[in-house]
Scaffold this active site. Structure first.
Site, PDB file in Angstrom:
ATOM      1  N   ILE A  10      13.506  31.117  73.175  1.00  0.00           N
ATOM      2  CA  ILE A  10      13.615  32.242  74.107  1.00  0.00           C
ATOM      3  C   ILE A  10      13.182  31.862  75.522  1.00  0.00           C
ATOM      4  O   ILE A  10      13.656  32.439  76.494  1.00  0.00           O
ATOM      5  CB  ILE A  10      12.831  33.462  73.580  1.00  0.00           C
ATOM      6  CG1 ILE A  10      13.282  34.743  74.271  1.00  0.00           C
ATOM      7  CG2 ILE A  10      11.325  33.242  73.692  1.00  0.00           C
ATOM      8  CD1 ILE A  10      12.807  36.010  73.597  1.00  0.00           C
ATOM      9  N   GLY A  31       2.415  30.981  68.904  1.00  0.00           N
ATOM     10  CA  GLY A  31       3.810  31.367  68.702  1.00  0.00           C
ATOM     11  C   GLY A  31       4.562  31.596  69.998  1.00  0.00           C
ATOM     12  O   GLY A  31       4.417  30.852  70.971  1.00  0.00           O
ATOM     13  N   VAL A  32       5.365  32.650  69.998  1.00  0.00           N
ATOM     14  CA  VAL A  32       6.171  33.007  71.171  1.00  0.00           C
ATOM     15  C   VAL A  32       5.270  33.254  72.382  1.00  0.00           C
ATOM     16  O   VAL A  32       5.563  32.800  73.489  1.00  0.00           O
ATOM     17  CB  VAL A  32       7.035  34.257  70.877  1.00  0.00           C
ATOM     18  CG1 VAL A  32       7.711  34.771  72.130  1.00  0.00           C
ATOM     19  CG2 VAL A  32       8.063  33.954  69.804  1.00  0.00           C
ATOM     20  N   ASP A  33       4.172  33.949  72.162  1.00  0.00           N
ATOM     21  CA  ASP A  33       3.240  34.277  73.245  1.00  0.00           C
ATOM     22  C   ASP A  33       2.741  33.007  73.936  1.00  0.00           C
ATOM     23  O   ASP A  33       2.784  32.891  75.167  1.00  0.00           O
ATOM     24  CB  ASP A  33       2.076  35.078  72.666  1.00  0.00           C
ATOM     25  CG  ASP A  33       1.197  35.743  73.714  1.00  0.00           C
ATOM     26  OD1 ASP A  33       1.612  35.858  74.875  1.00  0.00           O
ATOM     27  OD2 ASP A  33       0.088  36.162  73.349  1.00  0.00           O
ATOM     28  N   SER A 121       6.802  40.485  65.300  1.00  0.00           N
ATOM     29  CA  SER A 121       5.910  40.604  64.139  1.00  0.00           C
ATOM     30  C   SER A 121       6.302  39.750  62.943  1.00  0.00           C
ATOM     31  O   SER A 121       5.603  39.747  61.934  1.00  0.00           O
ATOM     32  CB  SER A 121       5.736  42.064  63.691  1.00  0.00           C
ATOM     33  OG  SER A 121       4.957  42.777  64.629  1.00  0.00           O
ATOM     34  N   GLY A 123       6.383  36.478  62.693  1.00  0.00           N
ATOM     35  CA  GLY A 123       5.694  35.190  62.619  1.00  0.00           C
ATOM     36  C   GLY A 123       4.298  35.364  62.078  1.00  0.00           C
ATOM     37  O   GLY A 123       4.082  35.753  60.928  1.00  0.00           O
TER      38      GLY A 123
END
Length: 170
Positions: A10, A31-33, A121, A123
């Site tokens: 992303i 993770g993504v964050d 949510s 992950g």
């Protein structure tokens, strides 16, 4: 709104807004964050700190959404939302759907024409992938405002395959 399922990272997408599956602190994480904060640079963290100091002293509530700059990312904005932790005992699906609808509303307020979501949510927060996709689709389909173009960005071929299966069943 048109919806596209894509596999990828992303943080590499050139869209108006990307959604960060943030933790309530807004100060980065895994993770993504973590990927968004690492790639986006210190500008994102600086705005998140300012939000914590001004409006979200106790953190961003689950299901809510707030925007910051995208820093060094190819997007214009990052919309941070906090997904619910899956417990299997409490019905928290409406909070998960709120992440999507509130993010779409923020994107609409910003004037974004395109937005990319991770599978919120699914992950670290443990939401089963199949149901996470189902909740995302329901929220996006039922949203009354949002950008013209919506991408659900799935990390890995296995997750993309599950998402395509869920879409084909609808």
């Amino acid at each position: 709104m048109s919806l596209e399922l894509v596999q990828g990272d992303i943080t590499t997408l050139a869209v108006d807004a990307i959604v960060n599956a943030a933790n309530s602190s807004l100060l980065g994480g895994g993770g993504v964050d973590g990927a968004i904060h690492r790639r986006g640079g210190p500008e994102i963290l600086a705005e998140c700190r300012a939000l914590r100091a001004s409006r979200y002293g106790r953190g961003l509530p689950t299901g809510q959404a707030v925007a910051t700059t995208a820093g060094r990312l190819p997007a214009r904005w990052v919309i941070h939302t906090v997904g619910p932790v899956y417990t299997g005992q409490d019905e928290r699906s409406s909070l998960l759907r709120d992440c999507y609808t509130n993010s779409l509303a923020v994107a609409h307020e910003l004037g974004a024409r395109s937005i990319a979501f991770p599978l919120i949510s699914a992950g670290t927060y443990g939401w089963p992938v199949e149901d996470a996709v189902r909740q995302a689709l329901v929220a996006i389909e039922e949203a009354t405002v949002g950008p013209d173009e919506v991408r659900l960005v799935l990390f890995g071929a296995d997750v993309l395959a599950v998402a395509r299966e869920v879409v084909s069943e609808r």
